[in-house]
Design a protein around this motif. Structure first.
Motif, PDB file in Angstrom:
ATOM      1  N   GLU A  78       0.835  -1.203   0.000  1.00  0.00           N
ATOM      2  CA  GLU A  78       0.000   0.000   0.000  1.00  0.00           C
ATOM      3  C   GLU A  78       0.868   1.251   0.000  1.00  0.00           C
ATOM      4  O   GLU A  78       1.941   1.271   0.588  1.00  0.00           O
ATOM      5  CB  GLU A  78      -0.856  -0.047   1.269  1.00  0.00           C
ATOM      6  N   VAL A  79       0.363   2.281  -0.658  1.00  0.00           N
ATOM      7  CA  VAL A  79       0.942   3.616  -0.549  1.00  0.00           C
ATOM      8  C   VAL A  79      -0.153   4.509   0.022  1.00  0.00           C
ATOM      9  O   VAL A  79      -1.283   4.502  -0.469  1.00  0.00           O
ATOM     10  CB  VAL A  79       1.428   4.164  -1.908  1.00  0.00           C
ATOM     11  N   ILE A  80       0.184   5.243   1.073  1.00  0.00           N
ATOM     12  CA  ILE A  80      -0.771   6.149   1.705  1.00  0.00           C
ATOM     13  C   ILE A  80      -0.192   7.551   1.647  1.00  0.00           C
ATOM     14  O   ILE A  80       0.956   7.778   2.038  1.00  0.00           O
ATOM     15  CB  ILE A  80      -1.025   5.771   3.175  1.00  0.00           C
ATOM     16  N   GLY A  81      -0.991   8.484   1.146  1.00  0.00           N
ATOM     17  CA  GLY A  81      -0.563   9.878   1.075  1.00  0.00           C
ATOM     18  C   GLY A  81      -1.584  10.786   1.718  1.00  0.00           C
ATOM     19  O   GLY A  81      -2.771  10.450   1.814  1.00  0.00           O
ATOM     20  N   ARG A  82      -1.121  11.957   2.120  1.00  0.00           N
ATOM     21  CA  ARG A  82      -2.027  12.910   2.770  1.00  0.00           C
ATOM     22  C   ARG A  82      -1.479  14.319   2.574  1.00  0.00           C
ATOM     23  O   ARG A  82      -0.281  14.539   2.565  1.00  0.00           O
ATOM     24  CB  ARG A  82      -2.117  12.606   4.260  1.00  0.00           C
ATOM     25  N   LYS A  83      -2.397  15.261   2.444  1.00  0.00           N
ATOM     26  CA  LYS A  83      -2.048  16.679   2.471  1.00  0.00           C
ATOM     27  C   LYS A  83      -3.284  17.429   2.913  1.00  0.00           C
ATOM     28  O   LYS A  83      -4.323  17.389   2.251  1.00  0.00           O
ATOM     29  CB  LYS A  83      -1.581  17.181   1.115  1.00  0.00           C
ATOM     30  N   GLY A  84      -3.173  18.085   4.051  1.00  0.00           N
ATOM     31  CA  GLY A  84      -4.316  18.824   4.585  1.00  0.00           C
ATOM     32  C   GLY A  84      -5.470  17.887   4.871  1.00  0.00           C
ATOM     33  O   GLY A  84      -5.303  16.873   5.544  1.00  0.00           O
ATOM     34  N   GLU A  85      -6.625  18.212   4.334  1.00  0.00           N
ATOM     35  CA  GLU A  85      -7.835  17.423   4.565  1.00  0.00           C
ATOM     36  C   GLU A  85      -7.999  16.278   3.569  1.00  0.00           C
ATOM     37  O   GLU A  85      -8.950  15.514   3.659  1.00  0.00           O
ATOM     38  CB  GLU A  85      -9.069  18.337   4.485  1.00  0.00           C
ATOM     39  N   ARG A  86      -7.085  16.194   2.593  1.00  0.00           N
ATOM     40  CA  ARG A  86      -7.190  15.174   1.543  1.00  0.00           C
ATOM     41  C   ARG A  86      -6.198  14.052   1.781  1.00  0.00           C
ATOM     42  O   ARG A  86      -5.116  14.257   2.310  1.00  0.00           O
ATOM     43  CB  ARG A  86      -6.900  15.794   0.173  1.00  0.00           C
ATOM     44  N   GLY A  87      -6.588  12.862   1.336  1.00  0.00           N
ATOM     45  CA  GLY A  87      -5.704  11.723   1.428  1.00  0.00           C
ATOM     46  C   GLY A  87      -5.913  10.784   0.261  1.00  0.00           C
ATOM     47  O   GLY A  87      -6.877  10.908  -0.492  1.00  0.00           O
ATOM     48  N   VAL A  88      -4.980   9.844   0.097  1.00  0.00           N
ATOM     49  CA  VAL A  88      -5.072   8.872  -0.981  1.00  0.00           C
ATOM     50  C   VAL A  88      -4.568   7.517  -0.510  1.00  0.00           C
ATOM     51  O   VAL A  88      -3.641   7.445   0.297  1.00  0.00           O
ATOM     52  CB  VAL A  88      -4.290   9.342  -2.236  1.00  0.00           C
ATOM     53  N   PHE A  89      -5.219   6.475  -1.006  1.00  0.00           N
ATOM     54  CA  PHE A  89      -4.771   5.104  -0.815  1.00  0.00           C
ATOM     55  C   PHE A  89      -4.509   4.520  -2.195  1.00  0.00           C
ATOM     56  O   PHE A  89      -5.348   4.645  -3.089  1.00  0.00           O
ATOM     57  CB  PHE A  89      -5.832   4.253  -0.100  1.00  0.00           C
ATOM     58  N   ILE A  90      -3.367   3.900  -2.357  1.00  0.00           N
ATOM     59  CA  ILE A  90      -3.003   3.236  -3.603  1.00  0.00           C
ATOM     60  C   ILE A  90      -2.691   1.790  -3.236  1.00  0.00           C
ATOM     61  O   ILE A  90      -1.752   1.520  -2.490  1.00  0.00           O
ATOM     62  CB  ILE A  90      -1.794   3.921  -4.270  1.00  0.00           C
TER      63      ILE A  90
END
Length: 127
Positions: A78-90
């Motif tokens: 898994e790759v997990i990213g975040r910035k501020g109120e947004r996030g992403v799961f790959i």
């Protein structure tokens, strides 16, 4: 079910995912939510770099649809990213890679359950 239906019905329609795409591990966008356009460089970063060079992804973050996320986790699962109120799961499956973004008020845990559930299903049917 079409790949577009997985994006629309299994991810975005849950209300927990705001934008999503399914990429083939051999390249190409199999399906994407409306207006979610990943450039070729962004696709390459997901398909060719995210899971093979996790140190690079952790150091540089990951950009999707022109928005750069700070990487919180990058490994083979898994790759997990975040910035501020947004996030992403790959999350990779056998033949594809799910990319799913979420935004407040959805929590990371709520979004992760949705994406992981679809990834587990696709793996179970060898996709």
């Amino acid at each position: 079910m079409s790949w577009q239906a997985y994006v629309d019905d299994q991810l975005v329609a849950t209300g927990k995912i705001t934008k999503a795409a399914i990429l083939g591990k051999q390249g190409g966008v199999w399906a994407a939510s409306s207006g979610y356009n990943l450039s070729q460089a962004e696709q390459d970063a997901v398909v060719k770099t995210a899971f093979t060079q996790p140190d690079q992804v952790r150091a540089n973050g990951i950009t999707l649809n022109g928005f750069k996320f700070m990487t919180l986790r990058a490994d083979a699962d898994e790759v997990i990213g975040r910035k501020g109120e947004r996030g992403v799961f790959i999350i990779p499956t056998n033949q594809a890679i799910l990319v799913a973004e979420y935004d407040a008020p959805t929590s990371a845990g709520e979004a992760n359950v949705v994406v992981a559930k679809l990834a587990d299903y696709l793996k179970s049917v060898n996709y």
